[in-house]
Design a protein around this motif. Structure first.
Motif, PDB file in Angstrom:
ATOM      1  N   TYR A 254       0.818  -1.214   0.000  1.00 27.99           N
ATOM      2  CA  TYR A 254       0.000   0.000   0.000  1.00 27.99           C
ATOM      3  C   TYR A 254       0.851   1.264   0.000  1.00 27.99           C
ATOM      4  N   PHE A 255       2.059   1.175   0.549  1.00 29.40           N
ATOM      5  CA  PHE A 255       2.921   2.348   0.620  1.00 29.40           C
ATOM      6  C   PHE A 255       3.915   2.422  -0.524  1.00 29.40           C
ATOM      7  N   TYR A 256       4.224   1.301  -1.120  1.00 33.80           N
ATOM      8  CA  TYR A 256       5.217   1.261  -2.197  1.00 33.80           C
ATOM      9  C   TYR A 256       4.564   0.611  -3.409  1.00 33.80           C
ATOM     10  N   ARG A 257       4.155   1.406  -4.371  1.00 31.13           N
ATOM     11  CA  ARG A 257       3.336   0.965  -5.492  1.00 31.13           C
ATOM     12  C   ARG A 257       3.950  -0.134  -6.375  1.00 31.13           C
ATOM     13  N   PRO A 258       5.272  -0.216  -6.589  1.00 36.79           N
ATOM     14  CA  PRO A 258       5.781  -1.319  -7.424  1.00 36.79           C
ATOM     15  C   PRO A 258       5.445  -2.706  -6.880  1.00 36.79           C
ATOM     16  N   PHE A 259       5.197  -2.825  -5.568  1.00 45.28           N
ATOM     17  CA  PHE A 259       4.787  -4.113  -5.002  1.00 45.28           C
ATOM     18  C   PHE A 259       3.351  -4.462  -5.382  1.00 45.28           C
ATOM     19  N   TRP A 260       2.554  -3.449  -5.759  1.00 44.84           N
ATOM     20  CA  TRP A 260       1.129  -3.649  -5.992  1.00 44.84           C
ATOM     21  C   TRP A 260       0.866  -4.680  -7.088  1.00 44.84           C
ATOM     22  N   SER A 261       1.622  -4.618  -8.175  1.00 45.30           N
ATOM     23  CA  SER A 261       1.367  -5.517  -9.304  1.00 45.30           C
ATOM     24  C   SER A 261       1.766  -6.956  -9.015  1.00 45.30           C
ATOM     25  N   SER A 262       2.599  -7.173  -8.022  1.00 42.45           N
ATOM     26  CA  SER A 262       3.075  -8.527  -7.754  1.00 42.45           C
ATOM     27  C   SER A 262       2.426  -9.145  -6.521  1.00 42.45           C
ATOM     28  N   ARG A 263       1.299  -8.619  -6.081  1.00 46.20           N
ATOM     29  CA  ARG A 263       0.656  -9.125  -4.861  1.00 46.20           C
ATOM     30  C   ARG A 263       0.215 -10.575  -4.995  1.00 46.20           C
ATOM     31  N   VAL A 264      -0.410 -10.929  -6.096  1.00 39.62           N
ATOM     32  CA  VAL A 264      -0.888 -12.299  -6.281  1.00 39.62           C
ATOM     33  C   VAL A 264       0.296 -13.250  -6.446  1.00 39.62           C
ATOM     34  N   SER A 265       1.254 -12.853  -7.242  1.00 35.68           N
ATOM     35  CA  SER A 265       2.437 -13.693  -7.459  1.00 35.68           C
ATOM     36  C   SER A 265       3.186 -13.930  -6.162  1.00 35.68           C
ATOM     37  N   PHE A 266       3.330 -12.890  -5.358  1.00 37.14           N
ATOM     38  CA  PHE A 266       4.003 -13.038  -4.076  1.00 37.14           C
ATOM     39  C   PHE A 266       3.226 -13.961  -3.148  1.00 37.14           C
ATOM     40  N   SER A 267       1.923 -13.775  -3.079  1.00 36.82           N
ATOM     41  CA  SER A 267       1.102 -14.583  -2.174  1.00 36.82           C
ATOM     42  C   SER A 267       1.132 -16.055  -2.553  1.00 36.82           C
ATOM     43  N   VAL A 268       1.002 -16.348  -3.829  1.00 37.31           N
ATOM     44  CA  VAL A 268       1.028 -17.741  -4.283  1.00 37.31           C
ATOM     45  C   VAL A 268       2.393 -18.358  -3.976  1.00 37.31           C
ATOM     46  N   GLY A 269       3.460 -17.632  -4.273  1.00 36.61           N
ATOM     47  CA  GLY A 269       4.797 -18.142  -3.997  1.00 36.61           C
ATOM     48  C   GLY A 269       5.055 -18.358  -2.523  1.00 36.61           C
ATOM     49  N   LEU A 270       4.604 -17.412  -1.713  1.00 32.47           N
ATOM     50  CA  LEU A 270       4.789 -17.533  -0.266  1.00 32.47           C
ATOM     51  C   LEU A 270       4.109 -18.772   0.271  1.00 32.47           C
ATOM     52  N   TRP A 271       2.863 -19.012  -0.130  1.00 33.58           N
ATOM     53  CA  TRP A 271       2.126 -20.139   0.431  1.00 33.58           C
ATOM     54  C   TRP A 271       2.559 -21.478  -0.149  1.00 33.58           C
ATOM     55  N   ILE A 272       3.105 -21.473  -1.368  1.00 38.05           N
ATOM     56  CA  ILE A 272       3.743 -22.690  -1.871  1.00 38.05           C
ATOM     57  C   ILE A 272       4.960 -22.999  -1.004  1.00 38.05           C
ATOM     58  N   GLY A 273       5.747 -21.975  -0.702  1.00 39.67           N
ATOM     59  CA  GLY A 273       6.923 -22.156   0.148  1.00 39.67           C
ATOM     60  C   GLY A 273       6.568 -22.591   1.555  1.00 39.67           C
ATOM     61  N   VAL A 274       5.494 -22.044   2.116  1.00 36.41           N
ATOM     62  CA  VAL A 274       5.055 -22.443   3.460  1.00 36.41           C
ATOM     63  C   VAL A 274       4.618 -23.904   3.455  1.00 36.41           C
ATOM     64  N   ALA A 275       3.907 -24.322   2.414  1.00 35.02           N
ATOM     65  CA  ALA A 275       3.481 -25.722   2.316  1.00 35.02           C
ATOM     66  C   ALA A 275       4.689 -26.654   2.199  1.00 35.02           C
ATOM     67  N   VAL A 276       5.674 -26.249   1.417  1.00 37.35           N
ATOM     68  CA  VAL A 276       6.893 -27.051   1.290  1.00 37.35           C
ATOM     69  C   VAL A 276       7.633 -27.084   2.626  1.00 37.35           C
ATOM     70  N   ALA A 277       7.686 -25.960   3.338  1.00 36.54           N
ATOM     71  CA  ALA A 277       8.349 -25.929   4.647  1.00 36.54           C
ATOM     72  C   ALA A 277       7.662 -26.872   5.636  1.00 36.54           C
ATOM     73  N   ALA A 278       6.348 -26.902   5.628  1.00 31.64           N
ATOM     74  CA  ALA A 278       5.616 -27.808   6.515  1.00 31.64           C
ATOM     75  C   ALA A 278       5.900 -29.261   6.150  1.00 31.64           C
ATOM     76  N   ALA A 279       5.905 -29.557   4.857  1.00 30.47           N
ATOM     77  CA  ALA A 279       6.201 -30.926   4.422  1.00 30.47           C
ATOM     78  C   ALA A 279       7.629 -31.318   4.783  1.00 30.47           C
ATOM     79  N   LEU A 280       8.562 -30.391   4.635  1.00 36.30           N
ATOM     80  CA  LEU A 280       9.962 -30.677   4.981  1.00 36.30           C
ATOM     81  C   LEU A 280      10.136 -30.913   6.475  1.00 36.30           C
ATOM     82  N   SER A 281       9.411 -30.180   7.298  1.00 37.81           N
ATOM     83  CA  SER A 281       9.543 -30.387   8.739  1.00 37.81           C
ATOM     84  C   SER A 281       8.957 -31.735   9.160  1.00 37.81           C
ATOM     85  N   ILE A 282       7.863 -32.149   8.541  1.00 38.88           N
ATOM     86  CA  ILE A 282       7.308 -33.473   8.823  1.00 38.88           C
ATOM     87  C   ILE A 282       8.271 -34.556   8.358  1.00 38.88           C
TER      88      ILE A 282
END
Length: 137
Positions: free
Chosen positions: A32-60
């Protein structure tokens, strides 16, 4: 002993998810404060949650690998732990390669999501205190 270890694993998984939520909130606040991040919100969110899922699988996977290695002879257990460590590294590299090739998400955000395994480990003692409410460990 088994239930105490399972309790620690569930606390680490909770820490991984909480750290993913915190990173997501920080990124949305920054977008919201830095506009260049605005266009990559969906890409960032999808990547983050893919990484979180992989982190959970790796810890198990790490939990199960350590449990199996402790039942083996010392030399066999050491070789086994090296092999499963290599498997986890290959999973991380494959995740990054698939994301990069398909362009479905941000690779850097996926790596940040995988790093949530570290944050989950750091949050585990705090979560244990909150859950146990000061009881002896």
């Amino acid at each position: 002993m088994e239930s105490k270890i399972n309790e620690k694993l569930s606390e680490i998984l909770t820490g991984i998810i909480l750290s993913g939520v915190m990173i997501q909130i920080l990124f949305f606040a920054a977008s919201y404060f830095y506009r260049p991040f605005w266009s990559s919100r969906v890409s960032f969110s999808v990547g983050l949650w893919i990484g979180v899922a992989v982190a959970a699988a790796l810890s198990i996977h790490m939990y199960r690998s350590i449990d199996r290695a402790l039942e083996m002879e010392p030399d066999a257990g050491e070789r086994y732990m090296r092999r499963v460590y290599l498997i986890r590294i290959i999973v991380i590299v494959a995740m990054a390669a698939v994301i990069w090739y398909t362009k479905i998400a941000s690779v850097m955000a996926a790596f940040l999501g995988v790093f949530c395994i570290i944050f989950g480990g750091w949050l585990q003692p705090l979560l244990h205190k909150i859950v146990s409410r000061g009881e002896d460990c």
